[in-house]
Design a protein around this motif. Structure first.
Motif, PDB file in Angstrom:
ATOM      1  N   GLY A 410      41.796  89.152  15.845  1.00  0.00           N
ATOM      2  CA  GLY A 410      41.315  87.791  16.021  1.00  0.00           C
ATOM      3  C   GLY A 410      42.392  86.760  15.763  1.00  0.00           C
ATOM      4  O   GLY A 410      42.596  85.838  16.571  1.00  0.00           O
ATOM      5  N   PHE A 411      43.111  86.903  14.659  1.00  0.00           N
ATOM      6  CA  PHE A 411      44.190  85.959  14.357  1.00  0.00           C
ATOM      7  C   PHE A 411      45.345  86.095  15.341  1.00  0.00           C
ATOM      8  O   PHE A 411      45.920  85.103  15.789  1.00  0.00           O
ATOM      9  CB  PHE A 411      44.688  86.168  12.927  1.00  0.00           C
ATOM     10  N   LEU A 428      54.067  72.248  25.610  1.00  0.00           N
ATOM     11  CA  LEU A 428      52.738  72.633  25.137  1.00  0.00           C
ATOM     12  C   LEU A 428      51.956  71.384  24.747  1.00  0.00           C
ATOM     13  O   LEU A 428      52.472  70.515  24.046  1.00  0.00           O
ATOM     14  CB  LEU A 428      52.852  73.572  23.939  1.00  0.00           C
ATOM     15  N   THR A 429      50.708  71.305  25.185  1.00  0.00           N
ATOM     16  CA  THR A 429      49.858  70.159  24.857  1.00  0.00           C
ATOM     17  C   THR A 429      48.710  70.583  23.949  1.00  0.00           C
ATOM     18  O   THR A 429      48.384  71.769  23.852  1.00  0.00           O
ATOM     19  CB  THR A 429      49.268  69.525  26.132  1.00  0.00           C
ATOM     20  N   ALA A 430      48.092  69.599  23.312  1.00  0.00           N
ATOM     21  CA  ALA A 430      46.952  69.889  22.435  1.00  0.00           C
ATOM     22  C   ALA A 430      45.802  70.496  23.230  1.00  0.00           C
ATOM     23  O   ALA A 430      45.140  71.432  22.767  1.00  0.00           O
ATOM     24  CB  ALA A 430      46.499  68.604  21.735  1.00  0.00           C
ATOM     25  N   THR A 431      45.569  69.986  24.440  1.00  0.00           N
ATOM     26  CA  THR A 431      44.500  70.530  25.282  1.00  0.00           C
ATOM     27  C   THR A 431      44.789  71.974  25.657  1.00  0.00           C
ATOM     28  O   THR A 431      43.897  72.833  25.624  1.00  0.00           O
ATOM     29  CB  THR A 431      44.335  69.685  26.557  1.00  0.00           C
ATOM     30  N   GLY A 432      46.036  72.256  26.029  1.00  0.00           N
ATOM     31  CA  GLY A 432      46.416  73.631  26.376  1.00  0.00           C
ATOM     32  C   GLY A 432      46.299  74.565  25.190  1.00  0.00           C
ATOM     33  O   GLY A 432      45.816  75.702  25.319  1.00  0.00           O
ATOM     34  N   ALA A 433      46.729  74.110  24.020  1.00  0.00           N
ATOM     35  CA  ALA A 433      46.641  74.943  22.819  1.00  0.00           C
ATOM     36  C   ALA A 433      45.190  75.235  22.457  1.00  0.00           C
ATOM     37  O   ALA A 433      44.840  76.372  22.107  1.00  0.00           O
ATOM     38  CB  ALA A 433      47.345  74.256  21.653  1.00  0.00           C
ATOM     39  N   LEU A 434      44.334  74.219  22.539  1.00  0.00           N
ATOM     40  CA  LEU A 434      42.924  74.412  22.206  1.00  0.00           C
ATOM     41  C   LEU A 434      42.264  75.380  23.191  1.00  0.00           C
ATOM     42  O   LEU A 434      41.522  76.283  22.772  1.00  0.00           O
ATOM     43  CB  LEU A 434      42.200  73.067  22.234  1.00  0.00           C
ATOM     44  N   ALA A 435      42.544  75.214  24.489  1.00  0.00           N
ATOM     45  CA  ALA A 435      41.967  76.103  25.496  1.00  0.00           C
ATOM     46  C   ALA A 435      42.440  77.532  25.290  1.00  0.00           C
ATOM     47  O   ALA A 435      41.659  78.492  25.365  1.00  0.00           O
ATOM     48  CB  ALA A 435      42.333  75.607  26.893  1.00  0.00           C
ATOM     49  N   GLY A 436      43.742  77.705  25.016  1.00  0.00           N
ATOM     50  CA  GLY A 436      44.273  79.052  24.795  1.00  0.00           C
ATOM     51  C   GLY A 436      43.706  79.692  23.543  1.00  0.00           C
ATOM     52  O   GLY A 436      43.359  80.882  23.539  1.00  0.00           O
ATOM     53  N   MET A 437      43.611  78.915  22.456  1.00  0.00           N
ATOM     54  CA  MET A 437      43.101  79.426  21.194  1.00  0.00           C
ATOM     55  C   MET A 437      41.658  79.912  21.334  1.00  0.00           C
ATOM     56  O   MET A 437      41.310  81.021  20.884  1.00  0.00           O
ATOM     57  CB  MET A 437      43.186  78.340  20.114  1.00  0.00           C
ATOM     58  N   ILE A 438      40.823  79.107  21.968  1.00  0.00           N
ATOM     59  CA  ILE A 438      39.424  79.494  22.163  1.00  0.00           C
ATOM     60  C   ILE A 438      39.330  80.719  23.063  1.00  0.00           C
ATOM     61  O   ILE A 438      38.553  81.653  22.794  1.00  0.00           O
ATOM     62  CB  ILE A 438      38.621  78.324  22.752  1.00  0.00           C
ATOM     63  N   THR A 439      40.143  80.754  24.126  1.00  0.00           N
ATOM     64  CA  THR A 439      40.144  81.908  25.027  1.00  0.00           C
ATOM     65  C   THR A 439      40.515  83.180  24.286  1.00  0.00           C
ATOM     66  O   THR A 439      39.844  84.217  24.416  1.00  0.00           O
ATOM     67  CB  THR A 439      41.138  81.682  26.184  1.00  0.00           C
ATOM     68  N   GLY A 440      41.583  83.124  23.485  1.00  0.00           N
ATOM     69  CA  GLY A 440      42.014  84.308  22.739  1.00  0.00           C
ATOM     70  C   GLY A 440      40.952  84.808  21.784  1.00  0.00           C
ATOM     71  O   GLY A 440      40.679  86.010  21.713  1.00  0.00           O
ATOM     72  N   ALA A 441      40.326  83.890  21.042  1.00  0.00           N
ATOM     73  CA  ALA A 441      39.305  84.288  20.072  1.00  0.00           C
ATOM     74  C   ALA A 441      38.088  84.896  20.769  1.00  0.00           C
ATOM     75  O   ALA A 441      37.556  85.926  20.328  1.00  0.00           O
ATOM     76  CB  ALA A 441      38.886  83.079  19.235  1.00  0.00           C
ATOM     77  N   ILE A 460      43.518  93.093  20.764  1.00  0.00           N
ATOM     78  CA  ILE A 460      44.533  92.068  20.570  1.00  0.00           C
ATOM     79  C   ILE A 460      45.359  91.852  21.835  1.00  0.00           C
ATOM     80  O   ILE A 460      45.834  90.750  22.102  1.00  0.00           O
ATOM     81  CB  ILE A 460      45.461  92.424  19.384  1.00  0.00           C
ATOM     82  N   VAL A 461      45.523  92.905  22.649  1.00  0.00           N
ATOM     83  CA  VAL A 461      46.370  92.807  23.845  1.00  0.00           C
ATOM     84  C   VAL A 461      45.778  91.841  24.868  1.00  0.00           C
ATOM     85  O   VAL A 461      46.439  90.878  25.273  1.00  0.00           O
ATOM     86  CB  VAL A 461      46.626  94.195  24.455  1.00  0.00           C
ATOM     87  N   PRO A 462      44.528  92.057  25.343  1.00  0.00           N
ATOM     88  CA  PRO A 462      43.980  91.089  26.307  1.00  0.00           C
ATOM     89  C   PRO A 462      43.807  89.703  25.708  1.00  0.00           C
ATOM     90  O   PRO A 462      43.999  88.692  26.400  1.00  0.00           O
ATOM     91  CB  PRO A 462      42.632  91.698  26.700  1.00  0.00           C
ATOM     92  N   GLY A 463      43.444  89.613  24.417  1.00  0.00           N
ATOM     93  CA  GLY A 463      43.293  88.313  23.788  1.00  0.00           C
ATOM     94  C   GLY A 463      44.595  87.538  23.760  1.00  0.00           C
ATOM     95  O   GLY A 463      44.648  86.344  24.075  1.00  0.00           O
ATOM     96  N   PHE A 464      45.677  88.203  23.375  1.00  0.00           N
ATOM     97  CA  PHE A 464      46.998  87.582  23.290  1.00  0.00           C
ATOM     98  C   PHE A 464      47.468  87.134  24.665  1.00  0.00           C
ATOM     99  O   PHE A 464      47.914  86.000  24.861  1.00  0.00           O
ATOM    100  CB  PHE A 464      47.984  88.576  22.678  1.00  0.00           C
ATOM    101  N   VAL A 465      47.364  88.023  25.659  1.00  0.00           N
ATOM    102  CA  VAL A 465      47.877  87.736  27.008  1.00  0.00           C
ATOM    103  C   VAL A 465      47.110  86.585  27.658  1.00  0.00           C
ATOM    104  O   VAL A 465      47.707  85.647  28.212  1.00  0.00           O
ATOM    105  CB  VAL A 465      47.810  89.001  27.886  1.00  0.00           C
ATOM    106  N   LEU A 466      45.781  86.630  27.591  1.00  0.00           N
ATOM    107  CA  LEU A 466      44.987  85.579  28.229  1.00  0.00           C
ATOM    108  C   LEU A 466      45.143  84.241  27.517  1.00  0.00           C
ATOM    109  O   LEU A 466      45.143  83.179  28.160  1.00  0.00           O
ATOM    110  CB  LEU A 466      43.517  85.998  28.279  1.00  0.00           C
TER     111      LEU A 466
END
Length: 511
Positions: A410-411, A428-441, A460-466
């Motif tokens: 998860g982390f 990197l933007t705040a919107t991009g970081a938030l979207a990526g973080m939620i997608t990974g989790a 962790i592999v698909p979460g990290f990549v996506l």
């Protein structure tokens, strides 16, 4: 005296030492920066041993030896992946994160770093990151409490609740009052204890069992594939074998997003100390992993050839060998090393949870600093998280290993790509970081709960990549000129190369 009495004396000495260190740290903690980051004054050796001890937990002394004892050297791929991941983390994350968190408004937590680095005025990024920390770490701390209860239950015949309460209380006291410094200094002592125990057991076992050649023959007699790191490569599809190895070694990806580890980088005296920290930390990790592997392999030959000395639970191979080969008092110190692994991880996670509650949620609206109030709130945060984790741990049938693997993924899936992009990509933007973080989790959660997927590839592999893909795509779509971000990024690189911010006022406005 009985063997158990000697062992309890040794564990009592260990507990007393931990409380003493906690009191020492308490006397040197005066404000929230001290409580959460020890005033950014950790020497590289302290940071390295603390990161290693808080990282490994009981997995190093029980989980890894048990897996290798049961299945052979092939299970060492997870240790290989973790060692590579830890080296990459120290090499590419530690110096930049130390410099950037100082440049970007002196961020002292990972969620606050994300917000300040990306200038997110909505606070959504910081709140989301804090909630991820609280959810995963509350259950992570609970798993450590479960392990402590089962340890005393199996080693000394105590009740599960008694062992759980004792270890939880001692860990809570030195963490609540000593804060980050208390957790870090106890981690160092615990890391040294783990190191000595993991080297002593296999070395003494070799001398007691016989020479290395004889031991090797006995191991292969019991399990011909025990020493084969590449077991199964010729039995079927090499691609599937490679995917299995990659999935196992992919644990190393998790390092980039583990808050209780990378916060040690933020607490270094300077970015330049990361080089020495890397050498010390990776040396410690490599030697302790080799000790755990050697203990398991020796155990295969020692136990399996004699029906009068069976080993019921593979995960106890390290503990049982220590009790066979050492005086009960020394064996008690080895048992204390297992407790050290459990407690060092719990204490680090409690501090990070406390920082998420106080610094990233309570203080998010910009309250005026009050050192005494903030430290008291930090201690209250530790207490709250510990109580919740304790309530979750009251069930002795709670899963430990699966929960740890899930939290690690998860982390790694939620934070890892964002940490790397924030340190190496200006756009990197705040919107991009938030979207990526939620997608990974979300991907980690969904993938990890679908057996047909998780059995084929660690989540962790698909979460990290996506996460990485989404963060890059969304950031590219939402990017706009941000002079302050550009100035801080330049200041971070300048601090890395020269050790100072330079003379340009634009690079020092937020430092």
């Amino acid at each position: 005296m009985s063997d158990h009495t000697y062992q309890l004396i040794a564990i009592g000495i260990y507990f007393t030492g931990m409380l003493g260190i906690g009191y020492f740290a308490y006397r040197r903690t005066s404000d929230l920066d001290d409580y959460m980051l020890a005033g950014r004054g950790l020497p590289p050796g302290v940071a390295a041993l603390s990161a290693g001890a808080s990282d490994m937990s009981g997995w190093l002394l029980m989980g890894l030896p048990g897996a290798i004892y049961a299945s052979g050297l092939f299970e060492a791929w997870i240790a290989i992946g973790l060692t590579i991941g830890a080296w990459l983390n120290w090499k590419f994350v530690a110096p930049r994160l130390r410099a950037y968190t100082e440049v970007s408004e002196n961020a002292i937590t990972i969620p606050s770093y994300f917000e300040k680095r990306l200038k997110d005025r909505s606070h959504l990024l910081r709140i989301c990151a804090s909630l991820i920390v609280l959810v995963f770490f509350t259950f992570y701390v609970s798993s450590g409490m479960v392990a402590a209860g089962k340890f005393f239950q199996s080693s000394f015949g105590w009740t599960y609740l008694g062992g759980l309460l004792l270890v939880s209380a001692i860990t809570l006291v030195y963490t609540m009052f000593g804060g980050f410094l208390g957790a870090t200094l106890t981690d160092v002592a615990q890391g040294v204890l783990m190191f000595l125990a993991l080297l002593a057991v296999p070395i003494v076992a070799i001398f007691r069992v016989g020479d290395i050649g004889t031991i090797g023959s006995r191991i292969t007699d019991v399990n011909p594939e025990a020493l084969n790191l590449f077991k199964g490569i010729g039995d079927g599809n090499p691609l599937l074998w490679g995917l299995a190895v990659f999935s196992t070694a992919a644990w190393g990806l998790g390092y980039f997003g583990q808050p209780h580890i990378i916060i040690r980088f933020m607490a270094l005296r300077s970015a330049a100390d990361a080089k020495a920290g890397r050498r010390i930390g990776i040396s410690w990790m490599a030697l302790t992993c080799l000790g755990a592997i050697g203990t398991a392999l020796i155990g295969i030959g020692y136990f399996a050839d004699d029906p009068e000395k069976p080993l019921g639970d593979p995960e106890t191979v390290f503990l049982v060998l220590s009790q066979i080969f050492f005086h009960p008092l020394i064996a008690g110190l080895v048992l204390a090393a297992v407790l050290a692994a459990i407690m060092s991880t719990m204490s680090s996670q409690l501090v990070v949870c406390s920082s998420a509650l106080v610094e990233d949620l309570y203080n998010i609206v910009g309250r005026e600093p009050d050192p005494r109030r903030d430290v008291m709130l930090g201690r209250t945060g530790v207490l709250i998280i510990a109580v919740v984790a304790l309530l979750l741990a009251l069930n002795p049938n709670s899963s430990i290993l699966e929960l740890v693997a899930f939290a690690w993924a998860g982390f790694g899936g939620a934070f890892g790509p964002i940490v790397l992009l924030s340190l190496y990509w200006r756009k990197l933007t705040a919107t991009g970081a938030l979207a990526g973080m939620i997608t990974g989790a979300v991907v980690v959660f969904v993938w990890g709960n679908i057996a047909v997927l998780s059995d084929q590839m660690y989540e962790i592999v698909p979460g990290f990549v996506l996460n990485l893909v989404v963060a890059v795509v969304v950031s590219s779509m939402t990017a706009r000129p941000q002079p302050q971000v550009e100035a801080e990024f330049t200041a971070m690189e300048q601090l890395l190369s020269t050790g100072s911010f330079g003379t340009d006022e634009t690079t020092r406005t937020t430092a």
